[in-house]
Design a protein around this motif. Structure first.
Motif, PDB file in Angstrom:
ATOM      1  N   UNK A  17     -56.336 -13.614  19.941  1.00  0.00           N
ATOM      2  CA  UNK A  17     -56.050 -13.397  21.362  1.00  0.00           C
ATOM      3  C   UNK A  17     -56.186 -14.691  22.162  1.00  0.00           C
ATOM      4  N   UNK A  18     -57.162 -15.524  21.801  1.00  0.00           N
ATOM      5  CA  UNK A  18     -57.346 -16.798  22.500  1.00  0.00           C
ATOM      6  C   UNK A  18     -56.102 -17.688  22.345  1.00  0.00           C
ATOM      7  N   UNK A  19     -55.466 -17.602  21.158  1.00  0.00           N
ATOM      8  CA  UNK A  19     -54.260 -18.389  20.909  1.00  0.00           C
ATOM      9  C   UNK A  19     -52.988 -17.641  21.290  1.00  0.00           C
ATOM     10  N   UNK A  20     -53.163 -16.476  21.915  1.00  0.00           N
ATOM     11  CA  UNK A  20     -52.020 -15.668  22.358  1.00  0.00           C
ATOM     12  C   UNK A  20     -51.056 -15.390  21.213  1.00  0.00           C
ATOM     13  N   UNK A  21     -51.603 -15.095  20.050  1.00  0.00           N
ATOM     14  CA  UNK A  21     -50.793 -14.824  18.865  1.00  0.00           C
ATOM     15  C   UNK A  21     -50.714 -13.329  18.603  1.00  0.00           C
ATOM     16  N   UNK A  22     -49.606 -12.883  18.037  1.00  0.00           N
ATOM     17  CA  UNK A  22     -49.471 -11.494  17.616  1.00  0.00           C
ATOM     18  C   UNK A  22     -49.967 -11.350  16.191  1.00  0.00           C
ATOM     19  N   UNK A  23     -50.162 -10.112  15.777  1.00  0.00           N
ATOM     20  CA  UNK A  23     -50.568  -9.873  14.388  1.00  0.00           C
ATOM     21  C   UNK A  23     -49.466 -10.300  13.423  1.00  0.00           C
ATOM     22  N   UNK A  24     -48.230 -10.211  13.844  1.00  0.00           N
ATOM     23  CA  UNK A  24     -47.117 -10.670  13.008  1.00  0.00           C
ATOM     24  C   UNK A  24     -47.215 -12.172  12.779  1.00  0.00           C
ATOM     25  N   UNK A  26     -54.733 -23.874  10.783  1.00  0.00           N
ATOM     26  CA  UNK A  26     -53.776 -23.517  11.832  1.00  0.00           C
ATOM     27  C   UNK A  26     -54.413 -23.546  13.214  1.00  0.00           C
ATOM     28  N   UNK A  27     -55.668 -23.130  13.316  1.00  0.00           N
ATOM     29  CA  UNK A  27     -56.336 -23.033  14.619  1.00  0.00           C
ATOM     30  C   UNK A  27     -57.377 -24.131  14.836  1.00  0.00           C
ATOM     31  N   UNK A  28     -57.482 -25.060  13.881  1.00  0.00           N
ATOM     32  CA  UNK A  28     -58.404 -26.190  14.003  1.00  0.00           C
ATOM     33  C   UNK A  28     -59.809 -25.702  14.378  1.00  0.00           C
TER      34      UNK A  28
END
Length: 260
Positions: free
Chosen positions: A10-17, A51-53
């Motif tokens: 959620x912090x990276x505004x990413x979807x589960x996909x 990917x998220x460092x």
């Protein structure tokens, strides 16, 4: 790990996909990781860290997870036992599921009841027999190696005779390989306890190790589970053949007949 997976997604505004693309899985699998129904493996943790460092956060959490006790392990183990398409089983102290007769299992559970580890023998026995039937449904491939000591007397002459007959019958099934590791093979890498490996329908691997005092560890990490399967094969390489195993079990029955 489940909390931080969702938090950082959620912090990276990413979807589960999108997370599924990082992990190499479907979004439904990501949902299971976020709800702690499944555990990330080492490769997936490393992919998220890159990917998220994260500074290695997920890899560190996985290390701690392996050291702790997973309260959800019975549920995860039961799911793998029921769904596996291949089983690799090593037992060094008793005849394991799914090879137990009802009377043999009752005796084992009765010992647990007398020691105060379970409250209801009949209810637990019913659950065990139902689980064994589910494990055998669909004729999965079963590769089992029993330490010779696992055949020791665990009941009356009649109970053990029926159990040995059942082993011979199951070992004759085209989807079952049953072999005995002779006492002369010791020391070997199975002396520290039994374990059970699974190949799941999607070809993922899993493993289970230890159940002393109701505590066990389910292994979802793919490299670690693969190592457990390799451990099984190394033990199996020192076991008797299927024919030698059947002959040995039959000879045990002949000894009982003589005593009777």
């Amino acid at each position: 790990m489940a909390y931080y997976l969702r938090f950082l997604r959620l912090r990276h505004a990413s979807t589960q996909v999108e997370v599924g693309k990082i992990l190499g899985c479907t979004n439904s699998q990501v949902s299971k990781y976020e709800s702690a129904q499944k555990q990330l493996d080492g490769r997936q943790c490393a992919a998220l860290d890159e990917a998220w460092d994260t500074g290695g956060l997920f890899t560190i959490l996985l290390g701690y997870a392996k050291l702790g006790t997973d309260v959800n392990w019975p549920v995860r183990l039961g799911r793998y036992q029921r769904n596996a398409v291949e089983h690799y089983i090593f037992s060094n102290y008793m005849i394991p599921m799914p090879f137990q007769t009802e009377d043999y299992a009752r005796g084992v559970l009765r010992a647990g009841y007398d020691a105060g580890f379970l409250d209801d023998v009949d209810a637990t026995l019913g659950g065990r027999m139902e689980l064994q039937a589910a494990m055998l449904e669909g004729n999965p491939q079963i590769w089992a190696v029993l330490d010779q000591g696992a055949l020791r007397e665990m009941g009356s002459v009649g109970v053990m005779a029926a159990q040995r007959d059942h082993l011979i019958e199951m070992g004759a099934s085209p989807n079952v390989s049953l072999r005995i590791l002779p006492l002369s093979a010791a020391p070997h890498i199975g002396v520290d306890g039994p374990f059970h490996c699974f190949t799941l329908p999607d070809r993922r691997l899993a493993a289970f190790s230890g159940n002393a005092l109701g505590v066990g560890r389910v292994i979802d990490d793919q490299p670690e589970a693969s190592s457990a399967v390799l451990r099984f094969h190394r033990i199996a390489a020192r076991a008797w053949s299927e024919d030698q195993t059947r002959e040995h079990i039959a000879q045990l029955g002949e000894v009982d007949d003589g005593l009777a």
